[in-house]
Design an enzyme around this catalytic site. Structure first.
Site, PDB file in Angstrom:
ATOM      1  N   ASP A   1     -13.191   9.516   7.075  1.00  0.00           N
ATOM      2  CA  ASP A   1     -14.237  10.546   7.050  1.00  0.00           C
ATOM      3  C   ASP A   1     -14.273  11.369   8.351  1.00  0.00           C
ATOM      4  O   ASP A   1     -15.346  11.722   8.848  1.00  0.00           O
ATOM      5  CB  ASP A   1     -15.617   9.910   6.788  1.00  0.00           C
ATOM      6  CG  ASP A   1     -15.672   9.198   5.448  1.00  0.00           C
ATOM      7  OD1 ASP A   1     -14.920   9.575   4.537  1.00  0.00           O
ATOM      8  OD2 ASP A   1     -16.480   8.262   5.305  1.00  0.00           O
TER       9      ASP A   1
ATOM     10  N   GLY B   1      -7.899   9.784   9.179  1.00  0.00           N
ATOM     11  CA  GLY B   1      -8.999   8.914   9.607  1.00  0.00           C
ATOM     12  C   GLY B   1      -9.963   8.598   8.460  1.00  0.00           C
ATOM     13  O   GLY B   1      -9.779   9.023   7.325  1.00  0.00           O
TER      14      GLY B   1
ATOM     15  N   ASP C   1      -8.267  13.860   6.423  1.00  0.00           N
ATOM     16  CA  ASP C   1      -7.119  13.608   7.304  1.00  0.00           C
ATOM     17  C   ASP C   1      -6.843  12.105   7.300  1.00  0.00           C
ATOM     18  O   ASP C   1      -7.337  11.378   6.437  1.00  0.00           O
ATOM     19  CB  ASP C   1      -7.363  14.181   8.710  1.00  0.00           C
ATOM     20  CG  ASP C   1      -8.501  13.490   9.440  1.00  0.00           C
ATOM     21  OD1 ASP C   1      -9.027  12.462   8.929  1.00  0.00           O
ATOM     22  OD2 ASP C   1      -8.878  13.967  10.532  1.00  0.00           O
TER      23      ASP C   1
ATOM     24  N   ASN D   1     -12.884  15.753   0.286  1.00  0.00           N
ATOM     25  CA  ASN D   1     -13.720  14.604  -0.062  1.00  0.00           C
ATOM     26  C   ASN D   1     -15.177  14.990   0.128  1.00  0.00           C
ATOM     27  O   ASN D   1     -15.515  15.791   1.018  1.00  0.00           O
ATOM     28  CB  ASN D   1     -13.390  13.411   0.842  1.00  0.00           C
ATOM     29  CG  ASN D   1     -14.108  12.138   0.418  1.00  0.00           C
ATOM     30  OD1 ASN D   1     -14.559  12.007  -0.723  1.00  0.00           O
ATOM     31  ND2 ASN D   1     -14.215  11.188   1.336  1.00  0.00           N
ATOM     32  N   THR D   2     -16.025  14.438  -0.709  1.00  0.00           N
ATOM     33  CA  THR D   2     -17.464  14.614  -0.502  1.00  0.00           C
ATOM     34  C   THR D   2     -18.059  13.276  -0.105  1.00  0.00           C
ATOM     35  O   THR D   2     -17.808  12.245  -0.735  1.00  0.00           O
ATOM     36  CB  THR D   2     -18.148  15.216  -1.748  1.00  0.00           C
ATOM     37  OG1 THR D   2     -19.552  15.306  -1.492  1.00  0.00           O
ATOM     38  CG2 THR D   2     -17.896  14.441  -3.015  1.00  0.00           C
ATOM     39  N   HIS D   3     -18.838  13.320   0.985  1.00  0.00           N
ATOM     40  CA  HIS D   3     -19.399  12.078   1.556  1.00  0.00           C
ATOM     41  C   HIS D   3     -20.924  12.175   1.565  1.00  0.00           C
ATOM     42  O   HIS D   3     -21.479  13.234   1.877  1.00  0.00           O
ATOM     43  CB  HIS D   3     -18.881  11.885   2.985  1.00  0.00           C
ATOM     44  CG  HIS D   3     -19.433  10.666   3.634  1.00  0.00           C
ATOM     45  ND1 HIS D   3     -19.130   9.397   3.197  1.00  0.00           N
ATOM     46  CD2 HIS D   3     -20.289  10.512   4.683  1.00  0.00           C
ATOM     47  CE1 HIS D   3     -19.770   8.514   3.946  1.00  0.00           C
ATOM     48  NE2 HIS D   3     -20.479   9.166   4.850  1.00  0.00           N
TER      49      HIS D   3
ATOM     50  N   ARG E   1       0.820  -1.217   0.000  1.00  0.00           N
ATOM     51  CA  ARG E   1       0.000   0.000   0.000  1.00  0.00           C
ATOM     52  C   ARG E   1       0.861   1.278   0.000  1.00  0.00           C
ATOM     53  O   ARG E   1       0.506   2.281  -0.598  1.00  0.00           O
ATOM     54  CB  ARG E   1      -0.898  -0.036   1.243  1.00  0.00           C
ATOM     55  CG  ARG E   1      -1.973   0.962   1.218  1.00  0.00           C
ATOM     56  CD  ARG E   1      -3.329   0.331   1.286  1.00  0.00           C
ATOM     57  NE  ARG E   1      -4.305   1.404   1.148  1.00  0.00           N
ATOM     58  CZ  ARG E   1      -5.555   1.239   0.888  1.00  0.00           C
ATOM     59  NH1 ARG E   1      -6.035   0.024   0.724  1.00  0.00           N
ATOM     60  NH2 ARG E   1      -6.365   2.258   0.765  1.00  0.00           N
TER      61      ARG E   1
END
Ligand code: GRF
Length: 211
Positions: free
Chosen positions: A156, A154, A152, A118-120, A76
């Site tokens: 979301d 984490g 960050d 990000n969009t959640h 990864r």
């Protein structure tokens, strides 16, 4: 933390969009960027898989693309380094995860922290993860929505930039709720990315101020 000054002479902010799926958020951003007054342009689109409609949309718009599949790397960390390098090559002012279904690693965040959004499709901190609408429906909330946030380390958990509420209707299915959320989610993304591109933003603790 503050957004960098606009380069001498101005010019649109450079956006790199990362995605894993249909790319309807990308399409909304491409439409917005067609207007020079929007203040941003998409300089590249990256993905973690081939054969997705989001990449087709980018090709149709003449936007360069790159793909980094995790299974093609030793681990990864190597994938994260490769992704970081590809994005960095386009010198973005903002990087936007628009349905990118991978968590980036330390190399990426060291380079793009504070400018990776990000969009959640839920109202964070409720229902993080990849099944926001399904989890909201199963829990029985009457209001859910979409959250734009700064990524960050984490899942979301980053600072929230903006949120929009969507009522859950009697008879909603995962599909109907997902589609209603996506409509307002796209509008929110376009509005805030434009404002951030044109005016900048600051981050202080948990608080993001879009100027
Ligand atoms: C968005 O609803 C986002 O919240 C979720 O994936 C969706 C992406 O949709 N993580 P699209 O690929 O932009 O159509």
């Amino acid at each position: 933390m503050t957004a960098p000054d606009r380069p001498a002479g101005g010019g649109p902010r450079r956006l790199v969009v990362l995605l894993s799926g249909s790319g309807s958020n990308l399409a909304a951003l491409l439409d917005a960027c067609a207007d020079p007054a929007y203040g941003a342009r998409i300089v590249a689109v990256g993905a973690d898989r081939d054969g997705i409609a989001g990449l087709d949309r980018a090709h149709a718009a003449g936007v360069p693309t790159f793909v980094h599949r995790i299974p093609d790397y030793a681990d990864r960390g190597a994938w994260d380094e490769a992704l970081t390098k590809s994005v960095a090559a386009y010198e973005p002012d903002l990087v936007i995860s628009a349905g990118f279904l991978k968590l980036v690693g330390p190399a990426f965040l060291a380079r793009f922290g504070g400018r990776y959004l990000n969009t959640h499709n839920a109202l964070l901190p409720s229902f993080p993860g990849i099944h926001g609408p399904r989890d909201a429906l199963a829990y029985g909330v009457r209001i859910t929505g979409a959250t734009l946030f700064v990524v960050d380390e984490g899942v979301d958990t980053g600072q929230i930039i903006a949120q929009v509420a969507v009522p859950v209707l009697d008879g909603d299915t995962e599909e109907t709720l997902t589609e209603r959320i996506k409509e307002v989610e796209r509008a929110q993304l376009v509005e805030y990315v434009g404002r951030m591109a044109r005016n900048g933003w600051t981050i202080s603790g948990r608080k993001v101020k879009v100027l």
